[in-house]
Write an enzyme that holds these catalytic residues in place. Sequence first.
Site, PDB file in Angstrom:
ATOM      1  N   ALA A 149       0.832  -1.196   0.000  1.00  0.00           N
ATOM      2  CA  ALA A 149       0.000   0.000   0.000  1.00  0.00           C
ATOM      3  C   ALA A 149       0.869   1.249   0.000  1.00  0.00           C
ATOM      4  O   ALA A 149       2.070   1.196   0.289  1.00  0.00           O
ATOM      5  CB  ALA A 149      -0.922  -0.011   1.215  1.00  0.00           C
ATOM      6  N   GLY A 216      -2.177  -6.205 -10.333  1.00  0.00           N
ATOM      7  CA  GLY A 216      -2.244  -7.020  -9.135  1.00  0.00           C
ATOM      8  C   GLY A 216      -3.177  -8.204  -9.301  1.00  0.00           C
ATOM      9  O   GLY A 216      -2.889  -9.318  -8.834  1.00  0.00           O
ATOM     10  N   GLY A 232      -3.496  -3.843   2.533  1.00  0.00           N
ATOM     11  CA  GLY A 232      -4.458  -2.867   2.049  1.00  0.00           C
ATOM     12  C   GLY A 232      -5.732  -2.897   2.870  1.00  0.00           C
ATOM     13  O   GLY A 232      -5.726  -3.283   4.044  1.00  0.00           O
ATOM     14  N   SER A 233      -6.819  -2.520   2.254  1.00  0.00           N
ATOM     15  CA  SER A 233      -8.096  -2.458   2.959  1.00  0.00           C
ATOM     16  C   SER A 233      -8.678  -3.853   3.157  1.00  0.00           C
ATOM     17  O   SER A 233      -8.318  -4.805   2.455  1.00  0.00           O
ATOM     18  CB  SER A 233      -9.087  -1.605   2.161  1.00  0.00           C
ATOM     19  OG  SER A 233      -9.437  -2.266   0.956  1.00  0.00           O
ATOM     20  N   GLU A 254      -2.601  -8.448   5.402  1.00  0.00           N
ATOM     21  CA  GLU A 254      -2.439  -7.389   6.395  1.00  0.00           C
ATOM     22  C   GLU A 254      -3.394  -6.264   6.006  1.00  0.00           C
ATOM     23  O   GLU A 254      -3.114  -5.465   5.112  1.00  0.00           O
ATOM     24  CB  GLU A 254      -0.995  -6.882   6.424  1.00  0.00           C
ATOM     25  CG  GLU A 254       0.025  -7.920   6.850  1.00  0.00           C
ATOM     26  CD  GLU A 254       0.013  -8.177   8.354  1.00  0.00           C
ATOM     27  OE1 GLU A 254      -0.839  -7.586   9.052  1.00  0.00           O
ATOM     28  OE2 GLU A 254       0.848  -8.965   8.809  1.00  0.00           O
ATOM     29  N   CYS A 288      -2.105   1.738   9.263  1.00  0.00           N
ATOM     30  CA  CYS A 288      -3.058   0.706   9.668  1.00  0.00           C
ATOM     31  C   CYS A 288      -3.136   0.608  11.179  1.00  0.00           C
ATOM     32  O   CYS A 288      -4.150   0.146  11.728  1.00  0.00           O
ATOM     33  CB  CYS A 288      -2.707  -0.641   9.041  1.00  0.00           C
ATOM     34  SG  CYS A 288      -1.022  -1.193   9.382  1.00  0.00           S
ATOM     35  N   GLU A 387     -13.430   2.116   9.675  1.00  0.00           N
ATOM     36  CA  GLU A 387     -12.111   2.756   9.606  1.00  0.00           C
ATOM     37  C   GLU A 387     -12.121   3.810   8.516  1.00  0.00           C
ATOM     38  O   GLU A 387     -12.500   3.541   7.370  1.00  0.00           O
ATOM     39  CB  GLU A 387     -11.023   1.727   9.301  1.00  0.00           C
ATOM     40  CG  GLU A 387      -9.643   2.361   9.150  1.00  0.00           C
ATOM     41  CD  GLU A 387      -8.605   1.408   8.569  1.00  0.00           C
ATOM     42  OE1 GLU A 387      -7.426   1.545   8.929  1.00  0.00           O
ATOM     43  OE2 GLU A 387      -8.977   0.549   7.752  1.00  0.00           O
ATOM     44  N   ALA A 450       5.382  -0.582  15.682  1.00  0.00           N
ATOM     45  CA  ALA A 450       5.769  -1.946  16.040  1.00  0.00           C
ATOM     46  C   ALA A 450       7.256  -2.173  15.768  1.00  0.00           C
ATOM     47  O   ALA A 450       7.845  -1.539  14.899  1.00  0.00           O
ATOM     48  CB  ALA A 450       4.933  -2.946  15.249  1.00  0.00           C
TER      49      ALA A 450
END
Length: 503
Positions: A149, A216, A232-233, A254, A288, A387, A450
């Site tokens: 992303a 993609g 991504g979403s 993710e 994210c 979100e 993280a």
Amino acid sequence: MKINEIFSSLGLDESLTQGGDLPVTSPIDGAVIANVKMHSSAEIEQKIDSAQRAFKQWRNVPAPRRGELIRLFGNILRDKKEALGALVSLECGKIFQEGMGEVQEMIDICDLAVGQSRQLFGLNIASERPSHKMREFWQPLGPVGVISAFNFPVAVWSWNTAMAVVCGDSVLWKPSEKTPLTALACQNIFAQAMEEFGDDAPQDLVQLIIGEKAAGEQMVASKKMPLISATGSSAMGRIVGTQVAQRFGRSLLELGGNNAIIVAPSADLSIAFQGIFFGSVGTCGQRCTTTRRIFVHDSVYDELVPQLKSAYSKVKIGNPLDENALVGPLIDKDSFDNMQKALELAKENGGEIIGGERTLQDQYPDAYYVKPALVEMTGDVNNVKEETFAPILYVFKYSDLDEAIERQNDVPQGLSSAIFTKDVLEAEIFTSECGSDCGIANVNIGTSGAEIGGAFGGEKETGGGRESGSDAWKVYMRRMTSTLNYSKELPLAQGIKFDLSDL
């Protein structure tokens, strides 16, 4: 650094940045900074085939030797950290410190992967049969497709690539069409590492696909790609995961986050403030792991929330390459429009809003800088389940910890969470089986930021994937169980008798 200096340092000459059919705009001012060439469907298919050929060669190279390539890659990244960090800021809009921090993540994953290259451990398992040994091996999987992303245009690719390469896989990367320049720069850096490494690395070990959605989709649909790692979403992940599963491939997803922080009565409000503020406004709310909701105990609400309101009104917003700026722009107009829709809905539901307006439009008429928004939810709404990829922080009161945890968990996403407390019991409850249902559950630090050493990822509509630390390397490999008989007989498992004496 000026644009031409950044490009020159990273090998982005006119053959890569000019004459293409994909315009690249900088969110800093909305200006077109390059026109890059997209790959055709036929070219993508050729890259998929060459990734297979490269894998068949690379899997024969000993894993510690594969780690040497990643060590060299990490060293070159150290030399290019400032230039690549600046390009990240230029292309995706995060401030320069965050851009360099993202490159540091690349360096860190290289260090971890080099060590992992000597620790691709299997198991020896006790067999129930005499004179038998049972073992598990981990073998290279095959070509790995990476879809990244715009908001972390280099780090996510490196998490996957460093691990995949030491595990014996080839890599094919489709970056966001909003951030192809950072991908081209990374490809140049990896090519330098390959040149220094030597001839036992196949030329097409790590490749790049430049394109839009269809590019993609072609990689996702290919049976020649046993693993697709997509960031991504949740909506995107639902499509990718379904398509890969239909062909019995493997996916590492993710996806979205709707991350919350609980501020308990005993919390150190100074560090809680810092964690909330960075988590909610960092990267202009486009992580994210961005903090999107806070549940503040009613005993400390009137002390903490005014402090947050004051900080929101004073935060320095500006060009992300300006060292004084803490908040850069949104990536584009669509992000701004989505933010305004979310704020309008919050207002309709009784939310009291501070900030959220567009700013600096006189200086940057084609860019979308916004004031971070803080929304006190004073009406009947006790949660926000959607979100919005923008700096919106929803603030709620709570009085009971179990209630706060339940409200925190009552969303489709399950990525990151945190509690600020000095109470050991509250901390233990939060990280227990009855606590946070997220993949990340922090105590006295925020939701964002993280470390490479821990497995990164989340549950529910966040996709369930894990990258970087712990045993995340296993997703890039296939497991093999092998039983070896060193006796002169053939006893069967479970004591089964199969008499062949009459044959």
